[in-house]
Motif scaffolding. Structure first.
Motif, PDB file in Angstrom:
ATOM      1  N   ILE A   3      43.970  52.949  58.837  1.00 30.66           N
ATOM      2  CA  ILE A   3      44.255  51.528  58.699  1.00 30.66           C
ATOM      3  C   ILE A   3      43.648  51.031  57.406  1.00 30.66           C
ATOM      4  O   ILE A   3      42.425  51.066  57.233  1.00 30.66           O
ATOM      5  CB  ILE A   3      43.676  50.724  59.881  1.00 30.66           C
ATOM      6  N   LYS A   4      44.500  50.628  56.502  1.00 31.69           N
ATOM      7  CA  LYS A   4      44.005  50.043  55.251  1.00 31.69           C
ATOM      8  C   LYS A   4      44.028  48.519  55.364  1.00 31.69           C
ATOM      9  O   LYS A   4      44.748  47.971  56.183  1.00 31.69           O
ATOM     10  CB  LYS A   4      44.890  50.489  54.086  1.00 31.69           C
ATOM     11  N   TYR A   5      43.301  47.868  54.493  1.00 33.38           N
ATOM     12  CA  TYR A   5      43.350  46.401  54.410  1.00 33.38           C
ATOM     13  C   TYR A   5      43.085  45.757  55.766  1.00 33.38           C
ATOM     14  O   TYR A   5      43.796  44.876  56.203  1.00 33.38           O
ATOM     15  CB  TYR A   5      44.708  45.941  53.879  1.00 33.38           C
ATOM     16  N   ASN A   7      40.982  43.695  57.050  1.00 34.29           N
ATOM     17  CA  ASN A   7      40.755  42.255  57.181  1.00 34.29           C
ATOM     18  C   ASN A   7      42.056  41.468  57.209  1.00 34.29           C
ATOM     19  O   ASN A   7      42.249  40.588  58.029  1.00 34.29           O
ATOM     20  CB  ASN A   7      39.886  41.736  56.031  1.00 34.29           C
ATOM     21  N   ILE A   9      44.905  42.431  58.059  1.00 35.30           N
ATOM     22  CA  ILE A   9      45.681  42.699  59.266  1.00 35.30           C
ATOM     23  C   ILE A   9      45.137  41.926  60.456  1.00 35.30           C
ATOM     24  O   ILE A   9      45.881  41.398  61.259  1.00 35.30           O
ATOM     25  CB  ILE A   9      45.704  44.209  59.572  1.00 35.30           C
ATOM     26  N   GLU A  11      43.662  39.108  60.351  1.00 38.87           N
ATOM     27  CA  GLU A  11      44.110  37.738  60.138  1.00 38.87           C
ATOM     28  C   GLU A  11      45.556  37.594  60.616  1.00 38.87           C
ATOM     29  O   GLU A  11      45.917  36.648  61.296  1.00 38.87           O
ATOM     30  CB  GLU A  11      44.006  37.432  58.645  1.00 38.87           C
ATOM     31  N   LEU A  12      46.358  38.579  60.277  1.00 37.46           N
ATOM     32  CA  LEU A  12      47.749  38.563  60.685  1.00 37.46           C
ATOM     33  C   LEU A  12      47.876  38.570  62.194  1.00 37.46           C
ATOM     34  O   LEU A  12      48.703  37.869  62.770  1.00 37.46           O
ATOM     35  CB  LEU A  12      48.452  39.787  60.097  1.00 37.46           C
ATOM     36  N   ASN A  13      47.046  39.373  62.822  1.00 37.22           N
ATOM     37  CA  ASN A  13      47.098  39.458  64.277  1.00 37.22           C
ATOM     38  C   ASN A  13      46.951  38.104  64.934  1.00 37.22           C
ATOM     39  O   ASN A  13      47.407  37.889  66.039  1.00 37.22           O
ATOM     40  CB  ASN A  13      45.946  40.344  64.790  1.00 37.22           C
ATOM     41  N   VAL A  16      50.256  34.647  62.451  1.00 36.92           N
ATOM     42  CA  VAL A  16      51.671  34.530  62.117  1.00 36.92           C
ATOM     43  C   VAL A  16      52.498  34.321  63.381  1.00 36.92           C
ATOM     44  O   VAL A  16      52.359  35.068  64.330  1.00 36.92           O
ATOM     45  CB  VAL A  16      52.178  35.778  61.375  1.00 36.92           C
ATOM     46  N   VAL A  43      52.713  37.511  66.146  1.00 43.48           N
ATOM     47  CA  VAL A  43      51.645  38.496  66.090  1.00 43.48           C
ATOM     48  C   VAL A  43      50.324  37.821  66.446  1.00 43.48           C
ATOM     49  O   VAL A  43      49.920  36.866  65.810  1.00 43.48           O
ATOM     50  CB  VAL A  43      51.564  39.115  64.685  1.00 43.48           C
ATOM     51  N   GLY A  44      49.684  38.285  67.491  1.00 39.73           N
ATOM     52  CA  GLY A  44      48.376  37.751  67.850  1.00 39.73           C
ATOM     53  C   GLY A  44      48.402  36.572  68.793  1.00 39.73           C
ATOM     54  O   GLY A  44      47.373  36.053  69.179  1.00 39.73           O
TER      55      GLY A  44
ATOM     56  N   LEU B 108      60.411  33.539  60.435  1.00 38.54           N
ATOM     57  CA  LEU B 108      59.487  34.620  60.109  1.00 38.54           C
ATOM     58  C   LEU B 108      60.004  35.878  60.767  1.00 38.54           C
ATOM     59  O   LEU B 108      60.285  35.873  61.961  1.00 38.54           O
ATOM     60  CB  LEU B 108      58.099  34.345  60.672  1.00 38.54           C
ATOM     61  N   ARG B 142      53.157  39.004  54.296  1.00 36.90           N
ATOM     62  CA  ARG B 142      52.059  39.972  54.418  1.00 36.90           C
ATOM     63  C   ARG B 142      52.633  41.357  54.679  1.00 36.90           C
ATOM     64  O   ARG B 142      53.525  41.511  55.497  1.00 36.90           O
ATOM     65  CB  ARG B 142      51.120  39.606  55.582  1.00 36.90           C
ATOM     66  N   ILE B 145      50.689  47.698  57.609  1.00 34.67           N
ATOM     67  CA  ILE B 145      50.294  49.075  57.360  1.00 34.67           C
ATOM     68  C   ILE B 145      50.671  49.914  58.573  1.00 34.67           C
ATOM     69  O   ILE B 145      50.332  49.576  59.707  1.00 34.67           O
ATOM     70  CB  ILE B 145      48.779  49.159  57.104  1.00 34.67           C
ATOM     71  N   GLU B 146      51.361  51.001  58.326  1.00 30.36           N
ATOM     72  CA  GLU B 146      51.835  51.863  59.403  1.00 30.36           C
ATOM     73  C   GLU B 146      50.675  52.368  60.262  1.00 30.36           C
ATOM     74  O   GLU B 146      49.598  52.643  59.748  1.00 30.36           O
ATOM     75  CB  GLU B 146      52.566  53.071  58.814  1.00 30.36           C
ATOM     76  N   CYS B 148      49.270  50.658  62.770  1.00 30.40           N
ATOM     77  CA  CYS B 148      48.555  49.587  63.456  1.00 30.40           C
ATOM     78  C   CYS B 148      49.413  49.063  64.595  1.00 30.40           C
ATOM     79  O   CYS B 148      50.632  49.042  64.520  1.00 30.40           O
ATOM     80  CB  CYS B 148      48.276  48.434  62.494  1.00 30.40           C
ATOM     81  N   PHE B 150      50.534  45.874  66.842  1.00 30.69           N
ATOM     82  CA  PHE B 150      50.596  44.418  66.874  1.00 30.69           C
ATOM     83  C   PHE B 150      51.086  43.990  68.241  1.00 30.69           C
ATOM     84  O   PHE B 150      51.939  44.628  68.830  1.00 30.69           O
ATOM     85  CB  PHE B 150      51.555  43.893  65.792  1.00 30.69           C
ATOM     86  N   ASN B 151      50.528  42.903  68.709  1.00 32.91           N
ATOM     87  CA  ASN B 151      50.973  42.367  69.995  1.00 32.91           C
ATOM     88  C   ASN B 151      52.174  41.465  69.770  1.00 32.91           C
ATOM     89  O   ASN B 151      52.022  40.294  69.465  1.00 32.91           O
ATOM     90  CB  ASN B 151      49.860  41.556  70.651  1.00 32.91           C
ATOM     91  N   LEU B 152      53.329  41.994  69.885  1.00 33.93           N
ATOM     92  CA  LEU B 152      54.537  41.179  69.739  1.00 33.93           C
ATOM     93  C   LEU B 152      54.983  40.740  71.121  1.00 33.93           C
ATOM     94  O   LEU B 152      55.226  41.567  71.992  1.00 33.93           O
ATOM     95  CB  LEU B 152      55.654  41.998  69.076  1.00 33.93           C
TER      96      LEU B 152
END
Lengths: 153, 153, 153
Positions: A3-5, A7, A9, A11-13, A16, A43-44, B108, B142, B145-146, B148, B150-152
């Motif tokens: 998992i890169k980046y 932080n 991600i 935030e995205l969780n 959005v 997401v999230g 989105l 945003r 990254i592959e 990960c 996400f809670n969709l």
């Protein structure tokens, strides 16, 4: 897989979301929160599809947009509310000659963590809700860090 | 000159686009892809002005918006399609009394790399295409990254 | 309190704005700049509420959107102008049968530092200005670094 980046991600969780309704809505004899049951992207879970509330997961600048389609027989009033404050609105008159109305609006909003944003359908107005034409979207544009001063004017 | 922030620039090269049409379009007797020939901003050619397709250069969350103007004599149906799936739509009835109609929508969308997004004009409907009133915009909000989850919902 | 992510905050200070009007506007017998006096969010004063001009604080890709409500008795023409160039527009005819019109548009724009963006109300047209229905928003999506080549087509 790595998992890169991380932080950005996380935030995205949390921030959005995009949503849209799936049934005809109104007119009711009182103001009514629009609740979008079908979520394209949430997401999230910042958007709660049971209450219709978007709750800001972090302080930041958010961009929100909404669009509606509505039959012309009733007026339309859709308001974007932050906590209890009217921020932006779209409305239209009823008409016997124009079969349908379209409208929408958008706004940049600075939110504190836990601020709530939602759409309110005005009393005695209607929108045509289905899962593609009447929509509500929002996203975190930039996170704000506590303790900084911003010149808001 | 030195190139700073190389990663974000490369992302930009591939993903930001904005477009608009420059001719009257429809009605046709079948669904038709809207192709925007005049591009205001299309860094990296993610939008193909020959096919009308936006192809996602990377997996991520994208924001798309479109707006149309249309004469009132025909109905309007403009749909935003992801691959073969209807995502959001704007439409209006024909009317003999209202000279023109405006509409639009936004969403989105979480896209995988190489997903295609485009606008489809519905059969027997029309929009007024010129290079300023009927428009289509989109951008990568945003990158994902592959690997990960996400809670969709 | 510590300030994290200082660079992105400074960028924010200079570029995020959102605005809306608060009075009925037009028709006038000449093109007129729309000036939004009530600002929801205008961190860093990129938008000048005395002149109606948004001045790009840095070179970059910006997203702008606007929405209007207007009485049907007069036509509407609202144009988004970059320096002296027409970029996108929304307009509607007058009508004796439809009480009101809604419209808007949006665009991604690559701006150089100090480029100016504003909304122009066309001669002999009108919008209904109040502080919630007729709005103008914009934000910096990505900053561009001088010396890089972009494929604009």
């Amino acid at each position: 897989m790595r998992i890169k980046y991380r932080n950005s991600i996380e935030e995205l969780n949390r921030a959005v979301f995009s949503s849209d309704g799936n049934k005809a809505i109104g007119p009711f004899n009182t103001d009514t929160t629009l609740i979008y049951k079908t979520l394209k992207t949430n997401v999230g879970s910042a958007y709660n599809k049971h209450t219709g509330m978007f709750t800001a997961p972090v302080a930041g600048i958010y961009y929100f947009s909404f669009f509606y389609h509505a039959g012309g027989a009733h007026p339309v009033t859709v308001s974007l509310i932050k906590n209890n404050e009217l921020i932006v609105m779209a409305h239209d008159h009823s008409t016997s000659h124009d079969g349908a109305d379209n409208g929408g609006n958008a706004v940049l909003l600075q939110l504190q963590q836990r601020d709530q944003v939602y759409l309110r359908l005005g009393a005695n107005t209607n929108v045509w809700g289905n899962n593609v034409v009447t929509t509500f979207s929002g996203f975190l544009l930039r996170q704000l860090i506590e303790g900084c001063n911003f010149n808001l004017n």
